[in-house]
Design a protein around this motif. Structure first.
Motif, short mmCIF file in Angstrom:
data_model
loop_
_atom_site.label_atom_id
_atom_site.label_comp_id
_atom_site.label_asym_id
_atom_site.label_seq_id
_atom_site.Cartn_x
_atom_site.Cartn_y
_atom_site.Cartn_z
N MET A 1 -1.90 22.07 25.29
CA MET A 1 -2.26 20.65 25.18
C MET A 1 -1.01 19.77 25.17
SD MET A 1 -5.45 20.53 25.44
CE MET A 1 -5.87 18.88 24.97
N THR A 2 0.03 20.22 24.49
CA THR A 2 1.28 19.47 24.50
C THR A 2 1.85 19.41 25.91
OG1 THR A 2 1.75 20.14 22.24
CG2 THR A 2 3.61 19.37 23.54
N LEU A 3 1.83 20.52 26.60
CA LEU A 3 2.33 20.56 27.98
C LEU A 3 1.54 19.61 28.87
CD1 LEU A 3 4.29 21.86 29.98
CD2 LEU A 3 2.60 23.66 30.32
N LYS A 4 0.23 19.61 28.73
CA LYS A 4 -0.62 18.73 29.55
C LYS A 4 -0.33 17.26 29.27
CE LYS A 4 -5.55 17.42 29.88
NZ LYS A 4 -5.43 16.53 30.93
N TYR A 5 -0.36 16.89 28.00
CA TYR A 5 -0.25 15.47 27.67
C TYR A 5 1.18 14.93 27.74
CZ TYR A 5 -5.14 15.20 26.60
OH TYR A 5 -6.50 15.20 26.71
N THR A 6 2.17 15.82 27.87
CA THR A 6 3.53 15.34 28.08
C THR A 6 3.96 15.56 29.53
OG1 THR A 6 4.53 17.43 27.35
CG2 THR A 6 4.20 15.71 25.68
N SER A 7 3.04 15.94 30.39
CA SER A 7 3.33 16.08 31.82
C SER A 7 2.49 15.12 32.66
CB SER A 7 3.06 17.52 32.28
OG SER A 7 3.92 18.41 31.63
N VAL B 1 3.65 18.47 36.25
CA VAL B 1 3.75 17.13 36.87
C VAL B 1 3.23 17.20 38.30
CG1 VAL B 1 5.42 15.46 37.79
CG2 VAL B 1 5.58 16.19 35.42
N TRP B 2 3.60 18.24 38.99
CA TRP B 2 3.26 18.37 40.40
C TRP B 2 1.81 18.82 40.61
CZ3 TRP B 2 5.34 16.71 44.68
CH2 TRP B 2 4.95 17.26 45.89
N GLN B 3 1.30 19.70 39.77
CA GLN B 3 0.03 20.37 40.06
C GLN B 3 -1.20 19.85 39.31
OE1 GLN B 3 -0.60 22.77 42.39
NE2 GLN B 3 1.46 22.26 43.08
N LEU B 4 -1.04 19.20 38.17
CA LEU B 4 -2.22 18.76 37.43
C LEU B 4 -2.97 17.69 38.20
CD1 LEU B 4 -0.93 18.59 33.74
CD2 LEU B 4 -2.60 20.17 34.67
N PRO B 5 -4.29 17.75 38.21
CA PRO B 5 -5.05 16.69 38.89
C PRO B 5 -4.94 15.38 38.11
CG PRO B 5 -6.53 18.21 37.75
CD PRO B 5 -5.15 18.78 37.63
N ILE B 6 -5.21 14.29 38.78
CA ILE B 6 -5.17 12.98 38.12
C ILE B 6 -6.24 12.97 37.04
CG2 ILE B 6 -5.50 10.51 38.41
CD1 ILE B 6 -4.40 10.81 41.24
N ASP B 7 -5.83 12.64 35.84
CA ASP B 7 -6.72 12.67 34.69
C ASP B 7 -7.32 11.29 34.45
OD1 ASP B 7 -8.09 13.85 32.61
OD2 ASP B 7 -6.32 14.75 31.73
N PHE B 8 -8.22 11.22 33.50
CA PHE B 8 -9.07 10.06 33.26
C PHE B 8 -8.29 8.76 33.05
CE2 PHE B 8 -11.60 7.42 30.33
CZ PHE B 8 -12.68 7.17 31.16
N ASP B 9 -7.34 8.75 32.13
CA ASP B 9 -6.65 7.51 31.76
C ASP B 9 -5.38 7.24 32.55
OD1 ASP B 9 -8.40 6.43 29.97
OD2 ASP B 9 -7.42 7.23 28.20
N GLU B 10 -4.92 8.17 33.36
CA GLU B 10 -3.68 7.95 34.10
C GLU B 10 -3.74 6.70 34.98
OE1 GLU B 10 -1.02 11.66 35.01
OE2 GLU B 10 -3.09 12.08 35.61
N PRO B 11 -4.80 6.49 35.75
CA PRO B 11 -4.85 5.27 36.56
C PRO B 11 -4.81 3.99 35.71
CG PRO B 11 -6.47 6.83 37.36
CD PRO B 11 -5.93 7.38 36.08
#
Length: 189
Positions: A135-141, A36-46
């Motif tokens: 992938m689960t960790l990424k898309y659920t964080s 949650v803290w470290q991943l960069p802002i991804d494509f669809d988040e905004p």
């Protein structure tokens, strides 16, 4: 012939199954918090955060028709985006603030950790591997739509597994969980 998985050494006698469950959930929580803290802002988040902000405006105006007929991002149902409106309703939408992003990601991470918990209760190894699946960790964080429907599909399967027939209350809880998964994201149906 060994009966244990991978013929790993036995756990000490004082070690209980609950300790393993707590350890897996703790590891999952730490990895989700770090993501949650470290991943960069991804494509669809905004896109989803903007939808959450728009839903928050409609909710605060009491515009139920506007919520129902919301035109943006109609390819996905509104349930998760309505959850992402909560940080905006709580006043976290200061200009230039990243707080709504981290709040929405935290909502997603909570559902991801809960999914790991429920899978771990059924199978420790499955929960362990789910906790570390990248992938689960990424898309659920991130502020995506995956965490809630994933949790609901897991719960639907677990309740359905325990149901004896269609008159059992667990069958109906399973159906409700499956419906919530569909209200969160269509492909989970």
């Amino acid at each position: 012939m060994p009966s244990r998985l991978l013929n790993l050494p036995s756990l000490p006698g004082w070690w209980k199954r609950q300790y393993t469950l707590i350890l897996i959930v703790l590891l999952s929580t730490m990895m989700h918090a770090w993501s949650v803290w470290q991943l960069p802002i991804d494509f669809d988040e905004p896109v989803y955060l903007q939808a959450g902000e728009e839903y928050a405006k409609l909710i605060s105006e009491g515009d139920l028709t506007g919520i129902i007929n919301f035109q943006e991002n109609r390819e996905h149902p509104p349930l998760v985006k309505l959850l992402y409106s909560v940080p905006f309703l709580l006043g976290f939408n200061q200009p230039g603030s990243q707080l709504p992003l981290f709040a929405a990601r935290s909502i997603s991470a909570i559902f991801g950790v809960l999914a790991v918990y429920f899978v771990s209760r059924r199978s420790m190894w499955a929960g362990f591997f789910l906790a570390f699946q990248s992938m689960t960790l990424k898309y659920t964080s991130q502020a995506y739509l995956e965490a809630l429907p994933m949790l609901m599909v897991v719960l639907a399967a677990l309740f359905l597994e325990k149901a004896k027939d269609s008159h059992d209350w667990r069958f109906w809880v399973s159906a409700v969980c499956f419906g919530i998964a569909g209200a969160a994201k269509y492909p989970y149906l």
